[in-house]
Design a protein around this motif. Structure first.
Motif, PDB file in Angstrom:
ATOM      1  N   ASP A  78       6.032 -27.324  65.731  1.00  0.00           N
ATOM      2  CA  ASP A  78       5.929 -28.761  65.973  1.00  0.00           C
ATOM      3  C   ASP A  78       4.560 -29.288  65.535  1.00  0.00           C
ATOM      4  O   ASP A  78       4.467 -30.372  64.949  1.00  0.00           O
ATOM      5  N   LEU A  79       3.508 -28.521  65.830  1.00  0.00           N
ATOM      6  CA  LEU A  79       2.156 -28.930  65.443  1.00  0.00           C
ATOM      7  C   LEU A  79       2.040 -29.002  63.928  1.00  0.00           C
ATOM      8  O   LEU A  79       1.479 -29.962  63.380  1.00  0.00           O
ATOM      9  N   GLU A  80       2.574 -27.999  63.231  1.00  0.00           N
ATOM     10  CA  GLU A  80       2.503 -27.988  61.777  1.00  0.00           C
ATOM     11  C   GLU A  80       3.300 -29.147  61.178  1.00  0.00           C
ATOM     12  O   GLU A  80       2.856 -29.793  60.215  1.00  0.00           O
ATOM     13  N   HIS A  81       4.457 -29.420  61.762  1.00  0.00           N
ATOM     14  CA  HIS A  81       5.271 -30.550  61.301  1.00  0.00           C
ATOM     15  C   HIS A  81       4.528 -31.870  61.492  1.00  0.00           C
ATOM     16  O   HIS A  81       4.541 -32.750  60.622  1.00  0.00           O
ATOM     17  N   GLN A  82       3.857 -32.015  62.637  1.00  0.00           N
ATOM     18  CA  GLN A  82       3.088 -33.226  62.904  1.00  0.00           C
ATOM     19  C   GLN A  82       1.959 -33.376  61.888  1.00  0.00           C
ATOM     20  O   GLN A  82       1.715 -34.461  61.365  1.00  0.00           O
ATOM     21  N   ARG A  83       1.269 -32.279  61.610  1.00  0.00           N
ATOM     22  CA  ARG A  83       0.176 -32.332  60.632  1.00  0.00           C
ATOM     23  C   ARG A  83       0.699 -32.679  59.241  1.00  0.00           C
ATOM     24  O   ARG A  83       0.063 -33.436  58.496  1.00  0.00           O
ATOM     25  N   ARG A 107      -9.894 -31.270  61.281  1.00  0.00           N
ATOM     26  CA  ARG A 107     -10.066 -32.649  61.736  1.00  0.00           C
ATOM     27  C   ARG A 107      -9.172 -33.515  60.855  1.00  0.00           C
ATOM     28  O   ARG A 107      -9.539 -33.875  59.734  1.00  0.00           O
ATOM     29  N   MET A 108      -7.987 -33.844  61.333  1.00  0.00           N
ATOM     30  CA  MET A 108      -6.981 -34.505  60.508  1.00  0.00           C
ATOM     31  C   MET A 108      -7.379 -35.907  60.068  1.00  0.00           C
ATOM     32  O   MET A 108      -6.895 -36.401  59.048  1.00  0.00           O
TER      33      MET A 108
END
Length: 227
Positions: free
Chosen positions: A19-24, A86-87
């Motif tokens: 989920d984190l990777e998808h969000q990024r 830091r996105m």
């Protein structure tokens, strides 16, 4: 015999990581499109009527970004702070419409960043703004501190401009720690083009300081709640 395409993975399935990777990935995709929009905006010679119409369309898009809005002291859940992704960084963040964005890799004795400045970063016509050069170096010199195991904050940054930094030319930004004194970290940085890496266009000398634990807790209260 098991096929390599059907053999079970030895890496445990982690839905939260996926989920984190998808969000990024979604943040980076939106950031890319926003950078294209910013570039088109600063290049356009469209009529006032067209600009007024587009402003209304952008306003409508902005209104779709509903839900919780993070406050200045909040650390985004997609970030790794301190010393990581830091996105929304205006230098390295793939989700930032302001960022080049610079890609950072480790090198012997420091780190190297690669990026390309666009017209949105323009100072003199055809060249990067001097403040943007300082921002690139300040960010990468901070990465060098973190890579050396001493993440810190800038307390001094001295710039020397030897030549203008061209727009739309691949750049090479270098930074390395040159020494420490207690919590102080001394760093050097430079900017050159990929085409002529030995010709330094901008140099910087910086002093960073690693905050004491109590200072870090006061500066970044969100870290106090981190698990």
């Amino acid at each position: 015999m098991n096929s390599p395409f059907t053999a079970p993975s030895t890496i445990p399935h982690d839905p939260a990581a996926e989920d984190l990777e998808h969000q990024r990935e979604a943040i980076a995709a939106l950031g890319h499109q926003l950078r294209l929009l910013v570039d088109a905006t600063v290049r356009t010679a469209a009529s006032p009527a067209t600009l007024d119409r587009l402003a209304g369309g952008v306003r409508a898009l902005t209104e779709q970004l509903t839900g919780h809005r993070r406050q200045p002291a909040d650390i985004p859940e997609v970030d790794e702070f301190p010393g990581g992704i830091r996105m929304y960084s205006p230098v390295t963040g793939p989700g930032s419409p302001l960022a080049p964005p610079m890609r950072v890799t480790p090198m012997d004795g420091g780190v190297m960043g690669r990026c390309l400045l666009g017209i949105a970063h323009e100072g003199p016509p055809g060249y990067g703004h001097g403040g943007v050069s300082a921002m690139l170096l300040d960010e990468l010199m901070g990465w060098a501190c973190a890579a050396a195991g001493s993440p810190g904050m800038t307390i001094s940054l001295q710039m020397r401009y030897h030549g203008p930094v061209p727009l739309e030319a691949p750049l090479r930004v270098n930074a390395q720690v040159t020494g420490t004194d207690g919590r102080k970290v001394f760093v050097e940085g430079s900017i050159a083009t990929e085409e002529a890496p030995s010709t330094i266009l901008v140099q910087a000398d910086g002093v960073f300081v690693t905050p004491a634990p109590e200072a870090a807790r006061a500066l970044f209260p969100a870290l106090n709640n981190a698990k």
